[in-house]
Design a protein around this motif. Structure first.
Motif, PDB file in Angstrom:
ATOM      1  N   ASP A 122     -14.406   1.513  24.178  1.00  0.00           N
ATOM      2  CA  ASP A 122     -15.916   1.677  23.729  1.00  0.00           C
ATOM      3  C   ASP A 122     -15.909   2.202  22.511  1.00  0.00           C
ATOM      4  O   ASP A 122     -17.152   2.574  22.036  1.00  0.00           O
ATOM      5  CB  ASP A 122     -16.669   2.477  24.745  1.00  0.00           C
ATOM      6  CG  ASP A 122     -17.069   1.803  26.033  1.00  0.00           C
ATOM      7  OD1 ASP A 122     -16.790   0.452  25.994  1.00  0.00           O
ATOM      8  OD2 ASP A 122     -17.333   2.469  27.039  1.00  0.00           O
ATOM      9  N   LEU A 123     -14.794   1.964  21.437  1.00  0.00           N
ATOM     10  CA  LEU A 123     -14.808   2.607  20.304  1.00  0.00           C
ATOM     11  C   LEU A 123     -14.851   1.367  19.286  1.00  0.00           C
ATOM     12  O   LEU A 123     -14.134   0.617  19.578  1.00  0.00           O
ATOM     13  CB  LEU A 123     -13.979   3.680  20.008  1.00  0.00           C
ATOM     14  CG  LEU A 123     -14.020   5.152  20.600  1.00  0.00           C
ATOM     15  CD1 LEU A 123     -12.869   5.940  20.416  1.00  0.00           C
ATOM     16  CD2 LEU A 123     -15.248   5.595  19.800  1.00  0.00           C
ATOM     17  N   LEU A 124     -15.628   1.612  18.087  1.00  0.00           N
ATOM     18  CA  LEU A 124     -15.492   0.399  17.118  1.00  0.00           C
ATOM     19  C   LEU A 124     -15.255   1.110  15.660  1.00  0.00           C
ATOM     20  O   LEU A 124     -16.247   1.899  15.381  1.00  0.00           O
ATOM     21  CB  LEU A 124     -16.755  -0.509  17.294  1.00  0.00           C
ATOM     22  CG  LEU A 124     -16.915  -1.338  16.049  1.00  0.00           C
ATOM     23  CD1 LEU A 124     -15.629  -2.404  16.320  1.00  0.00           C
ATOM     24  CD2 LEU A 124     -18.108  -2.384  15.994  1.00  0.00           C
ATOM     25  N   PHE A 125     -14.227   0.916  15.065  1.00  0.00           N
ATOM     26  CA  PHE A 125     -13.909   1.398  13.827  1.00  0.00           C
ATOM     27  C   PHE A 125     -14.290   0.431  12.716  1.00  0.00           C
ATOM     28  O   PHE A 125     -13.716  -0.610  12.888  1.00  0.00           O
ATOM     29  CB  PHE A 125     -12.654   2.191  13.795  1.00  0.00           C
ATOM     30  CG  PHE A 125     -12.160   3.419  14.370  1.00  0.00           C
ATOM     31  CD1 PHE A 125     -13.286   4.081  15.306  1.00  0.00           C
ATOM     32  CD2 PHE A 125     -11.007   4.062  14.329  1.00  0.00           C
ATOM     33  CE1 PHE A 125     -13.046   5.087  15.918  1.00  0.00           C
ATOM     34  CE2 PHE A 125     -10.865   5.106  15.005  1.00  0.00           C
ATOM     35  CZ  PHE A 125     -11.862   5.588  15.798  1.00  0.00           C
ATOM     36  N   ILE A 126     -15.023   0.698  11.914  1.00  0.00           N
ATOM     37  CA  ILE A 126     -15.212  -0.294  10.618  1.00  0.00           C
ATOM     38  C   ILE A 126     -14.696   0.423   9.416  1.00  0.00           C
ATOM     39  O   ILE A 126     -14.860   1.766   8.853  1.00  0.00           O
ATOM     40  CB  ILE A 126     -16.548  -0.310  10.392  1.00  0.00           C
ATOM     41  CG1 ILE A 126     -17.235  -1.072  11.448  1.00  0.00           C
ATOM     42  CG2 ILE A 126     -16.820  -1.245   9.181  1.00  0.00           C
ATOM     43  CD1 ILE A 126     -18.812  -1.263  11.462  1.00  0.00           C
ATOM     44  N   LEU A 139     -12.410  -4.331  11.067  1.00  0.00           N
ATOM     45  CA  LEU A 139     -13.199  -3.913  12.168  1.00  0.00           C
ATOM     46  C   LEU A 139     -12.278  -3.890  13.114  1.00  0.00           C
ATOM     47  O   LEU A 139     -11.511  -4.887  13.783  1.00  0.00           O
ATOM     48  CB  LEU A 139     -14.187  -4.881  12.619  1.00  0.00           C
ATOM     49  CG  LEU A 139     -15.747  -4.995  11.769  1.00  0.00           C
ATOM     50  CD1 LEU A 139     -15.460  -5.116  10.356  1.00  0.00           C
ATOM     51  CD2 LEU A 139     -16.735  -5.976  12.548  1.00  0.00           C
ATOM     52  N   VAL A 140     -12.034  -2.639  13.850  1.00  0.00           N
ATOM     53  CA  VAL A 140     -11.013  -2.178  14.727  1.00  0.00           C
ATOM     54  C   VAL A 140     -11.476  -1.832  15.980  1.00  0.00           C
ATOM     55  O   VAL A 140     -12.450  -1.015  16.193  1.00  0.00           O
ATOM     56  CB  VAL A 140     -10.211  -1.288  14.132  1.00  0.00           C
ATOM     57  CG1 VAL A 140      -8.920  -1.125  14.928  1.00  0.00           C
ATOM     58  CG2 VAL A 140      -9.823  -1.359  12.819  1.00  0.00           C
ATOM     59  N   ALA A 141     -11.026  -2.635  16.984  1.00  0.00           N
ATOM     60  CA  ALA A 141     -11.392  -2.005  18.580  1.00  0.00           C
ATOM     61  C   ALA A 141     -10.097  -1.718  19.360  1.00  0.00           C
ATOM     62  O   ALA A 141      -8.859  -2.125  18.619  1.00  0.00           O
ATOM     63  CB  ALA A 141     -12.049  -3.319  19.243  1.00  0.00           C
ATOM     64  N   PHE A 142      -9.959  -1.427  20.442  1.00  0.00           N
ATOM     65  CA  PHE A 142      -8.696  -0.941  21.028  1.00  0.00           C
ATOM     66  C   PHE A 142      -8.722  -1.227  22.535  1.00  0.00           C
ATOM     67  O   PHE A 142      -9.916  -1.405  23.191  1.00  0.00           O
ATOM     68  CB  PHE A 142      -8.644   0.811  21.057  1.00  0.00           C
ATOM     69  CG  PHE A 142      -8.850   1.321  19.714  1.00  0.00           C
ATOM     70  CD1 PHE A 142      -8.023   1.010  18.523  1.00  0.00           C
ATOM     71  CD2 PHE A 142      -9.975   1.739  19.176  1.00  0.00           C
ATOM     72  CE1 PHE A 142      -8.039   1.810  17.307  1.00  0.00           C
ATOM     73  CE2 PHE A 142     -10.379   2.060  17.496  1.00  0.00           C
ATOM     74  CZ  PHE A 142      -9.261   2.039  17.078  1.00  0.00           C
ATOM     75  N   ARG A 143      -7.418  -1.419  22.870  1.00  0.00           N
ATOM     76  CA  ARG A 143      -7.459  -1.632  24.520  1.00  0.00           C
ATOM     77  C   ARG A 143      -6.170  -0.873  25.019  1.00  0.00           C
ATOM     78  O   ARG A 143      -5.407  -0.112  24.136  1.00  0.00           O
ATOM     79  CB  ARG A 143      -6.824  -3.062  24.533  1.00  0.00           C
ATOM     80  CG  ARG A 143      -8.030  -4.145  24.060  1.00  0.00           C
ATOM     81  CD  ARG A 143      -9.086  -4.195  24.949  1.00  0.00           C
ATOM     82  NE  ARG A 143     -10.174  -5.114  24.647  1.00  0.00           N
ATOM     83  CZ  ARG A 143     -11.123  -4.998  23.916  1.00  0.00           C
ATOM     84  NH1 ARG A 143     -11.150  -3.859  23.044  1.00  0.00           N
ATOM     85  NH2 ARG A 143     -11.857  -5.888  23.420  1.00  0.00           N
ATOM     86  N   GLY A 144      -6.132  -0.686  26.220  1.00  0.00           N
ATOM     87  CA  GLY A 144      -5.230   0.008  26.672  1.00  0.00           C
ATOM     88  C   GLY A 144      -5.965   1.421  27.380  1.00  0.00           C
ATOM     89  O   GLY A 144      -6.986   1.419  27.554  1.00  0.00           O
ATOM     90  N   ARG A 145      -4.611   2.118  27.950  1.00  0.00           N
ATOM     91  CA  ARG A 145      -5.413   3.388  28.920  1.00  0.00           C
ATOM     92  C   ARG A 145      -5.013   4.565  28.236  1.00  0.00           C
ATOM     93  O   ARG A 145      -5.304   5.658  28.479  1.00  0.00           O
ATOM     94  CB  ARG A 145      -4.681   3.224  30.418  1.00  0.00           C
ATOM     95  CG  ARG A 145      -5.122   2.235  30.854  1.00  0.00           C
ATOM     96  CD  ARG A 145      -4.750   2.202  32.441  1.00  0.00           C
ATOM     97  NE  ARG A 145      -5.007   0.958  33.270  1.00  0.00           N
ATOM     98  CZ  ARG A 145      -4.659   0.822  34.461  1.00  0.00           C
ATOM     99  NH1 ARG A 145      -3.810   1.703  35.062  1.00  0.00           N
ATOM    100  NH2 ARG A 145      -5.037  -0.307  35.233  1.00  0.00           N
ATOM    101  N   ARG A 153      -6.813  -4.121  18.050  1.00  0.00           N
ATOM    102  CA  ARG A 153      -7.334  -5.477  18.072  1.00  0.00           C
ATOM    103  C   ARG A 153      -8.368  -5.307  16.746  1.00  0.00           C
ATOM    104  O   ARG A 153      -9.104  -4.442  16.609  1.00  0.00           O
ATOM    105  CB  ARG A 153      -8.194  -5.721  19.209  1.00  0.00           C
ATOM    106  CG  ARG A 153      -7.455  -5.666  20.629  1.00  0.00           C
ATOM    107  CD  ARG A 153      -6.571  -6.863  20.547  1.00  0.00           C
ATOM    108  NE  ARG A 153      -5.923  -6.995  21.741  1.00  0.00           N
ATOM    109  CZ  ARG A 153      -6.273  -7.523  22.749  1.00  0.00           C
ATOM    110  NH1 ARG A 153      -7.304  -8.243  22.861  1.00  0.00           N
ATOM    111  NH2 ARG A 153      -5.489  -7.690  23.867  1.00  0.00           N
ATOM    112  N   THR A 154      -7.891  -6.139  15.596  1.00  0.00           N
ATOM    113  CA  THR A 154      -8.289  -6.281  14.454  1.00  0.00           C
ATOM    114  C   THR A 154      -8.992  -7.361  13.833  1.00  0.00           C
ATOM    115  O   THR A 154      -8.372  -8.394  13.843  1.00  0.00           O
ATOM    116  CB  THR A 154      -7.615  -5.422  13.153  1.00  0.00           C
ATOM    117  OG1 THR A 154      -6.869  -4.446  13.872  1.00  0.00           O
ATOM    118  CG2 THR A 154      -7.985  -5.175  11.960  1.00  0.00           C
ATOM    119  N   LEU A 155     -10.201  -7.227  13.277  1.00  0.00           N
ATOM    120  CA  LEU A 155     -10.723  -8.460  12.578  1.00  0.00           C
ATOM    121  C   LEU A 155     -10.666  -7.889  10.865  1.00  0.00           C
ATOM    122  O   LEU A 155     -11.443  -6.975  10.817  1.00  0.00           O
ATOM    123  CB  LEU A 155     -12.129  -8.923  12.592  1.00  0.00           C
ATOM    124  CG  LEU A 155     -12.351  -9.103  14.198  1.00  0.00           C
ATOM    125  CD1 LEU A 155     -13.925  -9.326  14.574  1.00  0.00           C
ATOM    126  CD2 LEU A 155     -11.539 -10.026  14.665  1.00  0.00           C
TER     127      LEU A 155
END
Length: 682
Positions: A122-126, A139-145, A153-155
């Motif tokens: 639920d975090l989004l880094f710009i 634009l970076v999102a994350f997956r995993g535990r 995961r990056t755009l």
């Protein structure tokens, strides 16, 4: 009002600051913010700053972080924490981002109850990295535990440099997933929609080295074929054609469509593997392959140019994105360990490259003799040079020794050569036909053994500050030159040294005339590359010349009046008489000139150049030279100028010549790679 899809790429080209990011979020993605509040990058009305100390992170752990801001929640139902990060440097600092995650992600145990935390996904880094024309947005999102080992995961895009096709894919297909929902009360639908923007291709794990080689070879063949077709379609006018013509004009005159396409394909595919080895955590998160471990400015620029052009053409059959996805799921480290533990032993990267070439193109595998030397022969030659430096010159640390010229001259009773700084380290090596850098990798490994056997110390620091500055190499062909940089970078990575400059230069060793002119596309990097090569040839003093020379006997068609090969060896240069005259003139005087036809061969030219460098400018010096017999001559039209040897099949057939000059006396031994030579006493 939402912009038309056709305008999206142009809009992304204009974004350089966080204020412009906010403008895009409002105007294009419909985020409910007041655009009047963030003009001139003043975001105080919609964000607030964080100090790393507030997160419990020491400043030195976030050394590249310039500023950290959090966007104030827009909706009470908003599950997302949106952060804006600005870093120095041109690349996304994965380790530092991970430290921030560990402070912001909700933990099972209660942390600081006064500070808001989020679930990892639920975090989004710009993020903004770089400056001016090299600025990059992520634009970076994350997956995993586990926040300590998240999947990134990056755009990402570079407003100035990213190809149009990439910007269109971002603007038309991916970024629209981040539109603000019409109904923000359906939190799960909101999450699902936003996460679609960061959906990566599903990968399939590759189990062993043979399958990995086949997988990479297929991708490389497809890339090579499609780049060749693109060159034909461009008919001399287009991005690939422009890059090819610049390289042909300024660097490698005999490169053609096929060799250029081959070079591009190998560079991309092996570069992807190198990126996976050196950055397993961040690998594949971004379409911008910014983690390829290349510290050479020219090669970095070339890799990015080729990657961008391949991406801009959207080559559908290349399968490069799928290879990246597969490598994400593959335990590459275990595969390389498996190669290194086989009976063949040695360097797994070297042997894997051999396997890759066998699957990629068998003819290229044969031609790879131009830059592949059997590992036992390489280890033997480097080991014996190390021993000679210890026993004949009194250097306790061998090739890792930093004793200056003055002390070596006094200890061994020879006069200091003119033009040498007496405080410079005596050991300075060059491999004048380095190919894929086999000797360079072994030089680093032997230097470490010698350094550690002589005592204790900081090896990574010694490697960076002492060994690398004394290590030089020349290579004329672009594909092996690229692989040499990648293999040395991997070796440095394993030693704990990153982003270190190495003097592996793209140049013709035998050409001692400085090149003029610059490339329009890569003007600064190639100018620096040419300048470094010319300076080394003019001013360099190498006490060790080591390597396996090329084999190519010159054969010319009737009526061909072009300049014959041989450079400074055969023709001389301003202020330098032809070096080969020392061989040809005595033979002619003895009436044996009719036997000279076999002298006009690349391996003789390089042998004579090595003797000149190591024993005539002036002594002392060491020349270690492979005497592998040639498998077969190849056409001079081949851009790979093959030097294949029988010793590739039987390493015991590979002899090595090591000559030593000490106080003006030359001694020499020719030995088998399986024997231990007896050195003459000093």
């Amino acid at each position: 009002m939402t912009a038309e899809p056709a305008d999206h790429a142009e809009l992304l080209r204009r974004i350089r600051t966080f204020a412009q990011v906010f403008q895009y979020l409002v105007d294009v993605l419909g985020w409910p913010l007041d655009a009047d509040h963030f003009e001139d990058d003043d975001l105080t009305a919609v964000t607030y700053d964080w100090d790393p100390d507030e997160l419990g992170i020491p400043d030195e752990k976030l050394r590249d972080l310039q500023r950290l801001r959090q966007m104030a929640p827009i909706s009470a139902n908003q599950p997302w924490g949106v952060f804006f990060l600005e870093f120095t440097g041109s690349r996304l600092p994965i380790t530092q981002v991970r430290r921030l995650l560990q402070a912001l992600v909700t933990k099972k145990r209660v942390g600081n109850p006064s500070r808001r935390t989020w679930q990892l996904d639920d975090l989004l880094f710009i993020v903004i990295t770089g400056t001016d024309d090299s600025v990059e947005l992520h634009l970076v999102a994350f997956r995993g535990r586990d926040p300590q080992q998240p999947e990134f995961r990056t755009l990402a895009w570079r407003p100035v440099q990213s190809p149009l096709q990439h910007l269109r894919r971002l603007g038309d297909e991916l970024l629209p997933c981040l539109e603000w929902p019409h109904d923000d009360s359906d939190v799960e639908a909101w999450r699902t929609g936003w996460r679609e923007a960061f959906k990566l291709p599903a990968g399939q794990a590759i189990k062993d080295a043979a399958r990995l080689a086949e997988r990479m070879a297929k991708t490389a063949r497809d890339l090579r074929d499609q780049i060749t077709e693109a060159l034909e379609d461009e008919q001399g006018v287009g991005p690939f054609s422009a890059l090819l013509e610049e390289i042909r004009t300024q660097l490698v005159s005999d490169v053609n469509n096929e060799s250029f396409a081959d070079m591009c394909a190998q560079t991309l595919v092996y570069g992807v593997l190198s990126s996976r080895v050196t950055d397993p955590e961040g690998f594949g998160s971004s379409p911008v392959l910014s983690t390829v471990p290349l510290a050479n400015p020219f090669l970095e620029e070339f890799f990015e140019q080729v990657h961008n052009q391949a991406e801009s053409l959207d080559l559908p059959g290349s399968d490069l994105p799928q290879l990246i996805a597969d490598l994400r799921e593959t335990n590459v480290e275990a595969i390389l360990d498996q190669i290194g533990s086989t009976a063949k032993g040695g360097d797994p990267v070297i042997h894997f490259y051999e396997n890759f070439l066998t699957c990629y193109d068998r003819k290229t595998r044969i031609d790879a003799g131009a830059f592949y030397t059997p590992q036992p022969a390489v280890e033997f030659m480097v080991r014996m040079v190390d021993e000679v430096l210890r026993s004949r010159f009194g250097l306790a640390s061998g090739i890792a020794d930093t004793t200056p010229w003055r002390e070596v001259a006094q200890r061994n009773g020879f006069k200091m050569p003119d033009g040498i700084d007496p405080d410079e380290p005596f050991v300075s090596m060059i491999d004048p036909a380095t190919g894929t850098g086999t000797f360079l990798v072994e030089w680093i490994r032997r230097a470490r053994q010698s350094f550690e056997s002589d005592g204790t110390g900081d090896w990574p620091r010694h490697l960076r500050e002492r060994v690398l500055p004394s290590m030089h190499a020349f290579e004329l062909m672009l594909a092996p030159y690229t692989i040499a940089h990648l293999k040395v970078a991997l070796e440095l990575h394993n030693a704990g040294v990153g982003n270190a400059d190495t003097a592996i230069l793209l140049t013709n060793t035998l050409d001692h005339a400085a090149r003029q002119g610059q490339l329009a596309t890569m003007s600064d990097p190639v100018a620096e590359e040419g300048k470094r090569g010319a300076t080394l040839k003019e001013q360099g003093r190498f006490t060790v010349v080591i390597g396996n020379p090329p084999y190519d006997r010159e054969q010319r068609n009737l009526g061909d009046t072009s300049q014959r090969k041989g450079g400074v060896v055969r023709h001389g240069a301003p202020g330098i008489d032809p070096l080969l005259a020392a061989v040809t003139e005595p033979m002619k005087a003895a009436g044996l000139g009719h036997h000279l036809k076999n002298v006009y061969n690349d391996y003789v030219y390089f042998w004579r150049w090595a003797v000149w460098q190591a024993t005539e400018l002036p002594p002392p010096g060491v020349r270690a030279w492979s005497l592998s017999s040639p498998l077969r001559p190849t056409s001079t039209a081949s851009p790979w100028a093959a030097y294949a040897t029988r010793s590739e099949r039987r390493s015991t057939n590979c002899g090595s010549s090591i000559s030593v000059v000490r106080a003006g006396a030359l001694t020499s031994r020719t030995t088998s790679s399986t024997s231990s030579p007896r050195w003459p006493s000093p």
